[in-house]
Design a protein around this motif. Sequence first.
Motif, PDB file in Angstrom:
ATOM      1  N   HIS A  14       0.823  -1.215   0.000  1.00  0.00           N
ATOM      2  CA  HIS A  14       0.000   0.000   0.000  1.00  0.00           C
ATOM      3  C   HIS A  14       0.856   1.264   0.000  1.00  0.00           C
ATOM      4  O   HIS A  14       0.638   2.172  -0.812  1.00  0.00           O
ATOM      5  CB  HIS A  14      -0.925  -0.007   1.219  1.00  0.00           C
ATOM      6  CG  HIS A  14      -1.844   1.163   1.289  1.00  0.00           C
ATOM      7  ND1 HIS A  14      -2.849   1.380   0.368  1.00  0.00           N
ATOM      8  CD2 HIS A  14      -1.902   2.215   2.161  1.00  0.00           C
ATOM      9  CE1 HIS A  14      -3.498   2.494   0.670  1.00  0.00           C
ATOM     10  NE2 HIS A  14      -2.939   3.019   1.749  1.00  0.00           N
ATOM     11  N   THR A  15       1.853   1.321   0.892  1.00  0.00           N
ATOM     12  CA  THR A  15       2.719   2.497   0.943  1.00  0.00           C
ATOM     13  C   THR A  15       3.523   2.633  -0.333  1.00  0.00           C
ATOM     14  O   THR A  15       3.672   3.738  -0.880  1.00  0.00           O
ATOM     15  CB  THR A  15       3.657   2.418   2.156  1.00  0.00           C
ATOM     16  OG1 THR A  15       2.886   2.395   3.353  1.00  0.00           O
ATOM     17  CG2 THR A  15       4.596   3.614   2.193  1.00  0.00           C
ATOM     18  N   GLY A  16       4.058   1.519  -0.842  1.00  0.00           N
ATOM     19  CA  GLY A  16       4.846   1.573  -2.068  1.00  0.00           C
ATOM     20  C   GLY A  16       4.052   2.114  -3.248  1.00  0.00           C
ATOM     21  O   GLY A  16       4.569   2.898  -4.056  1.00  0.00           O
ATOM     22  N   THR A 165      -2.057  -2.532   7.188  1.00  0.00           N
ATOM     23  CA  THR A 165      -1.733  -3.410   6.072  1.00  0.00           C
ATOM     24  C   THR A 165      -1.135  -4.704   6.635  1.00  0.00           C
ATOM     25  O   THR A 165      -0.878  -4.817   7.833  1.00  0.00           O
ATOM     26  CB  THR A 165      -0.710  -2.749   5.149  1.00  0.00           C
ATOM     27  OG1 THR A 165       0.504  -2.534   5.903  1.00  0.00           O
ATOM     28  CG2 THR A 165      -1.219  -1.421   4.611  1.00  0.00           C
ATOM     29  N   SER A 166      -0.885  -5.676   5.761  1.00  0.00           N
ATOM     30  CA  SER A 166      -0.267  -6.926   6.212  1.00  0.00           C
ATOM     31  C   SER A 166       1.109  -6.661   6.815  1.00  0.00           C
ATOM     32  O   SER A 166       1.474  -7.229   7.852  1.00  0.00           O
ATOM     33  CB  SER A 166      -0.144  -7.907   5.041  1.00  0.00           C
ATOM     34  OG  SER A 166      -1.418  -8.253   4.547  1.00  0.00           O
ATOM     35  N   GLY A 167       1.901  -5.787   6.163  1.00  0.00           N
ATOM     36  CA  GLY A 167       3.225  -5.459   6.679  1.00  0.00           C
ATOM     37  C   GLY A 167       3.147  -4.756   8.017  1.00  0.00           C
ATOM     38  O   GLY A 167       3.938  -5.022   8.928  1.00  0.00           O
ATOM     39  N   ALA A 168       2.187  -3.838   8.169  1.00  0.00           N
ATOM     40  CA  ALA A 168       2.036  -3.122   9.435  1.00  0.00           C
ATOM     41  C   ALA A 168       1.609  -4.073  10.546  1.00  0.00           C
ATOM     42  O   ALA A 168       2.041  -3.935  11.698  1.00  0.00           O
ATOM     43  CB  ALA A 168       1.028  -1.997   9.281  1.00  0.00           C
ATOM     44  N   ARG A 169       0.764  -5.046  10.204  1.00  0.00           N
ATOM     45  CA  ARG A 169       0.327  -6.019  11.210  1.00  0.00           C
ATOM     46  C   ARG A 169       1.519  -6.854  11.692  1.00  0.00           C
ATOM     47  O   ARG A 169       1.683  -7.094  12.890  1.00  0.00           O
ATOM     48  CB  ARG A 169      -0.752  -6.929  10.618  1.00  0.00           C
ATOM     49  CG  ARG A 169      -1.161  -8.102  11.510  1.00  0.00           C
ATOM     50  CD  ARG A 169      -1.760  -7.627  12.822  1.00  0.00           C
ATOM     51  NE  ARG A 169      -1.909  -8.735  13.766  1.00  0.00           N
ATOM     52  CZ  ARG A 169      -2.979  -9.529  13.828  1.00  0.00           C
ATOM     53  NH1 ARG A 169      -3.988  -9.338  12.978  1.00  0.00           N
ATOM     54  NH2 ARG A 169      -3.054 -10.477  14.717  1.00  0.00           N
ATOM     55  N   ARG A 170       2.371  -7.295  10.771  1.00  0.00           N
ATOM     56  CA  ARG A 170       3.547  -8.065  11.167  1.00  0.00           C
ATOM     57  C   ARG A 170       4.482  -7.222  12.033  1.00  0.00           C
ATOM     58  O   ARG A 170       5.053  -7.711  13.015  1.00  0.00           O
ATOM     59  CB  ARG A 170       4.280  -8.591   9.932  1.00  0.00           C
ATOM     60  CG  ARG A 170       3.531  -9.680   9.181  1.00  0.00           C
ATOM     61  CD  ARG A 170       4.423 -10.361   8.158  1.00  0.00           C
ATOM     62  NE  ARG A 170       4.854  -9.457   7.103  1.00  0.00           N
ATOM     63  CZ  ARG A 170       4.172  -9.235   5.992  1.00  0.00           C
ATOM     64  NH1 ARG A 170       3.012  -9.847   5.774  1.00  0.00           N
ATOM     65  NH2 ARG A 170       4.639  -8.416   5.062  1.00  0.00           N
ATOM     66  N   THR A 171       4.633  -5.954  11.673  1.00  0.00           N
ATOM     67  CA  THR A 171       5.474  -5.061  12.464  1.00  0.00           C
ATOM     68  C   THR A 171       4.898  -4.861  13.856  1.00  0.00           C
ATOM     69  O   THR A 171       5.623  -4.894  14.862  1.00  0.00           O
ATOM     70  CB  THR A 171       5.629  -3.705  11.756  1.00  0.00           C
ATOM     71  OG1 THR A 171       6.232  -3.901  10.479  1.00  0.00           O
ATOM     72  CG2 THR A 171       6.476  -2.752  12.581  1.00  0.00           C
ATOM     73  N   SER A 250      -7.723  -5.737   9.312  1.00  0.00           N
ATOM     74  CA  SER A 250      -8.129  -4.867   8.203  1.00  0.00           C
ATOM     75  C   SER A 250      -7.163  -4.895   7.032  1.00  0.00           C
ATOM     76  O   SER A 250      -7.113  -3.962   6.240  1.00  0.00           O
ATOM     77  CB  SER A 250      -8.263  -3.427   8.710  1.00  0.00           C
ATOM     78  OG  SER A 250      -7.080  -3.026   9.393  1.00  0.00           O
ATOM     79  N   GLU A 251      -6.396  -6.003   6.913  1.00  0.00           N
ATOM     80  CA  GLU A 251      -5.385  -6.047   5.853  1.00  0.00           C
ATOM     81  C   GLU A 251      -5.980  -5.890   4.457  1.00  0.00           C
ATOM     82  O   GLU A 251      -5.311  -5.420   3.541  1.00  0.00           O
ATOM     83  CB  GLU A 251      -4.595  -7.364   5.911  1.00  0.00           C
ATOM     84  CG  GLU A 251      -3.687  -7.487   7.127  1.00  0.00           C
ATOM     85  CD  GLU A 251      -4.335  -8.294   8.225  1.00  0.00           C
ATOM     86  OE1 GLU A 251      -3.604  -9.029   8.902  1.00  0.00           O
ATOM     87  OE2 GLU A 251      -5.569  -8.196   8.384  1.00  0.00           O
TER      88      GLU A 251
END
Length: 339
Positions: A14-16, A165-171, A250-251
């Motif tokens: 999403h950020t990219g 996002t998925s990346g934010a959730r993992r972080t 909410s990914e």
Amino acid sequence: MSAVPIAVYGATGHTGRLVATELLARGHPVVLGGRDATGLIELAADLGEGDRVTVRPAALDDPEALRALAASAPVLIHCAGPYALTGPPVVAAAIDVGTHYVDHAVEVHHVKDLFESYSGAGVRIVPGMSFYGGLGDLLAALAAEGMPRVEKVTVGYAVSGWRMTSGARRTADLLINEVERITFTDGAQRVGPLPMYTTTYVFPAPLGPRMMIGPFPTGDAVTIPRHVPTDAVEVLLTATTFTEPQVFTSEHVDDTERAATAFTVAAEVVAGGVHRTAHVTGHDIWWAGAVASVEAALDLASDYHREPGTGVRSPAETFPAGPFLRRLEELGAFVLAVS
């Protein structure tokens, strides 16, 4: 400035996507990088900009491909978290080929490791140039401007409607489970076990008092003491942010719902009984972070930073805080106020 290309790693996230879209809107070619070759090709087609978009797949365990991506542009914006896992190979590739590096990292340990590992790098490395970390660092510098000594800096993040996002959730999972927390107290950086706590912080009107959790593990605790002469840095997040429905599930929401975030970031400095606060308010933390990283990358690639220096520097060490924040305000990222 000439329309130089900018490389984006993690472009399909999403950020990219936001970063790539913003760069193209500013008239700059983009080089899309990441681990998903098919996704990169599909993104290039969706962007619809023809030969202004180049695709260079690069896995994290493929140093040659990462170096080829980094060598394609004077600056690389890294958008693929968790940065504690993805950061080392990407920043190493940028250093190897002489490309400046900007990332969106929130993780304080990653930021600390970059300062300790790459201080002698021959390029400029700017970690945390995003919503979390970057805005707090810049606001603290603006609030403390002209003060010879500051007793304490408090950075408060008020966020509602956050959709991860998925990346934010993992972080977030990594940060919540961290045991060794990094703080700055009594004029020194400290690393060690520290339970999270609750406290009250008073934001500028109309928010007012809010229940907060701390220490919120952003890079602020590492970066702010580098340029603000202070005895302590406290970083806090509104306690309600992580209890709202859907924040952790909410990914896969659409971009419109993900953009419906309300935020205030305030940096308060205290010196000799004097309190000064710089704060921003706005919507969509993802877009605010994307614009901040794009503005940073274009500055690094421009005549403004023809000789930008080398090594790792915080956002506020790299860019004059007041002018940089006001440029972001002019671009619509937020509304800025100092009191």
